[in-house]
Design an enzyme around this catalytic site. Structure first.
Site, PDB file in Angstrom:
ATOM      1  N   TRP A   1       2.179   2.936  -2.527  1.00 29.15           N
ATOM      2  CA  TRP A   1       1.765   3.843  -3.596  1.00 29.15           C
ATOM      3  C   TRP A   1       0.365   4.383  -3.310  1.00 29.15           C
ATOM      4  O   TRP A   1       0.081   5.538  -3.612  1.00 29.15           O
ATOM      5  CB  TRP A   1       1.858   3.156  -4.958  1.00 29.15           C
ATOM      6  CG  TRP A   1       3.269   3.127  -5.491  1.00 29.15           C
ATOM      7  CD1 TRP A   1       4.425   3.227  -4.772  1.00 29.15           C
ATOM      8  CD2 TRP A   1       3.664   2.992  -6.850  1.00 29.15           C
ATOM      9  NE1 TRP A   1       5.515   3.156  -5.609  1.00 29.15           N
ATOM     10  CE2 TRP A   1       5.070   3.013  -6.892  1.00 29.15           C
ATOM     11  CE3 TRP A   1       2.972   2.839  -8.032  1.00 29.15           C
ATOM     12  CZ2 TRP A   1       5.798   2.906  -8.070  1.00 29.15           C
ATOM     13  CZ3 TRP A   1       3.697   2.720  -9.220  1.00 29.15           C
ATOM     14  CH2 TRP A   1       5.089   2.763  -9.231  1.00 29.15           C
TER      15      TRP A   1
ATOM     16  N   ASP B   1      -8.414  -9.774  -8.697  1.00 30.15           N
ATOM     17  CA  ASP B   1      -7.399 -10.217  -9.639  1.00 30.15           C
ATOM     18  C   ASP B   1      -7.429  -9.297 -10.858  1.00 30.15           C
ATOM     19  O   ASP B   1      -8.465  -9.180 -11.517  1.00 30.15           O
ATOM     20  CB  ASP B   1      -7.721 -11.662 -10.039  1.00 30.15           C
ATOM     21  CG  ASP B   1      -6.704 -12.285 -10.961  1.00 30.15           C
ATOM     22  OD1 ASP B   1      -5.833 -11.565 -11.500  1.00 30.15           O
ATOM     23  OD2 ASP B   1      -6.788 -13.513 -11.166  1.00 30.15           O
TER      24      ASP B   1
ATOM     25  N   ASP C   1       2.683  -1.028  -9.207  1.00 31.70           N
ATOM     26  CA  ASP C   1       3.975  -1.326  -8.601  1.00 31.70           C
ATOM     27  C   ASP C   1       4.100  -2.824  -8.342  1.00 31.70           C
ATOM     28  O   ASP C   1       4.749  -3.246  -7.412  1.00 31.70           O
ATOM     29  CB  ASP C   1       4.126  -0.531  -7.296  1.00 31.70           C
ATOM     30  CG  ASP C   1       5.515  -0.634  -6.705  1.00 31.70           C
ATOM     31  OD1 ASP C   1       6.479  -0.842  -7.473  1.00 31.70           O
ATOM     32  OD2 ASP C   1       5.657  -0.527  -5.475  1.00 31.70           O
TER      33      ASP C   1
ATOM     34  N   GLY D   1       0.758  -1.237   0.000  1.00 28.16           N
ATOM     35  CA  GLY D   1       0.000   0.000   0.000  1.00 28.16           C
ATOM     36  C   GLY D   1       0.790   1.290   0.000  1.00 28.16           C
ATOM     37  O   GLY D   1       0.218   2.367   0.173  1.00 28.16           O
TER      38      GLY D   1
ATOM     39  N   ASP E   1      -5.651  -5.515  -5.218  1.00 30.36           N
ATOM     40  CA  ASP E   1      -4.621  -6.527  -5.000  1.00 30.36           C
ATOM     41  C   ASP E   1      -5.295  -7.831  -4.609  1.00 30.36           C
ATOM     42  O   ASP E   1      -6.421  -7.834  -4.116  1.00 30.36           O
ATOM     43  CB  ASP E   1      -3.635  -6.109  -3.906  1.00 30.36           C
ATOM     44  CG  ASP E   1      -2.304  -6.837  -4.035  1.00 30.36           C
ATOM     45  OD1 ASP E   1      -1.332  -6.188  -4.461  1.00 30.36           O
ATOM     46  OD2 ASP E   1      -2.232  -8.045  -3.742  1.00 30.36           O
TER      47      ASP E   1
ATOM     48  N   LYS F   1       6.045   0.023 -12.704  1.00 31.97           N
ATOM     49  CA  LYS F   1       7.434  -0.291 -12.374  1.00 31.97           C
ATOM     50  C   LYS F   1       7.760  -1.654 -12.955  1.00 31.97           C
ATOM     51  O   LYS F   1       6.959  -2.582 -12.849  1.00 31.97           O
ATOM     52  CB  LYS F   1       7.625  -0.329 -10.865  1.00 31.97           C
ATOM     53  CG  LYS F   1       9.047  -0.713 -10.468  1.00 31.97           C
ATOM     54  CD  LYS F   1       9.115  -1.147  -9.038  1.00 31.97           C
ATOM     55  CE  LYS F   1       8.655  -2.575  -8.925  1.00 31.97           C
ATOM     56  NZ  LYS F   1       8.679  -3.147  -7.600  1.00 31.97           N
TER      57      LYS F   1
END
Length: 185
Positions: free
Chosen positions: A55, A101, A126, A53, A85, A166
């Site tokens: 970000w 998902d 991320d 968490g 998530d 990322k």
């Protein structure tokens, strides 16, 4: 992990703990915003692969909390932040958490419902797979995670919106990626 291992962690790990971030990766998103001003004009944002968490914390502190504390803000003007998530996360003020998902089309539908039919101005990701140490396997799983992120983005990001992800690469691949990013920018 023993005390000696903790003492050797890098400065960003220690700084994250001092400033109350859930992970050192918060500084990556802050740096991206500092350089590219990605938060400007953002009202709907999605954080893919959000756990733990950090970000989402950045999004809350940079978008939601300033708007909430503004004297002339109304609840309808507050930015909407949706974090997705597979794993549950501890609550973050101003962040709607969806345990889902990103490869499932229903997850995109849930996001759009939270935005009352609108699409996101910004999507950040991320995500990183659990590292096995087998470089080829790790790179493949990372590429599949990014592909899943790109797939859901085609459903939830508005035209002209921003997508930030990322990726972890070997140093030999980094220059190729920098050239690609410069080309796309």
């Amino acid at each position: 992990m023993g005390k000696a291992s903790r003492d050797k962690r890098d400065i960003y790990y220690r700084k994250a703990k001092e400033e109350g971030w859930r992970a050192r990766s918060a500084f990556k998103l802050l740096q991206i915003d500092e350089e590219f001003n990605i938060f400007e004009g953002v009202k709907h944002v999605v954080d893919l692969c959000a756990a733990p968490g950090s970000w989402s914390q950045v999004l809350s502190r940079k978008l939601y909390l300033p708007a909430k504390l503004s004297a002339d803000s109304k609840n309808s003007d507050l930015p909407l932040i949706v974090a997705i998530d597979l794993q549950p996360m501890a609550p973050i003020e101003g962040v709607i958490q969806v345990q889902g998902d990103i490869t499932n089309a229903r997850t995109a539908e849930v996001v759009i419902r939270h935005f009352d039919g609108c699409k996101a101005d910004l999507v950040v990701c991320d995500g990183a797979p659990d590292v096995t140490g087998l470089h080829d396997m790790d790179e493949f799983v990372q590429s599949q995670l990014i592909l899943a992120g790109l797939t859901i983005v085609t459903h939830i990001l508005k035209k002209g919106g921003k997508f930030i992800a990322k990726i972890s690469v070997e140093k030999t691949q980094a220059s190729s990626i920098v050239r690609l990013v410069n080309y796309l920018h």
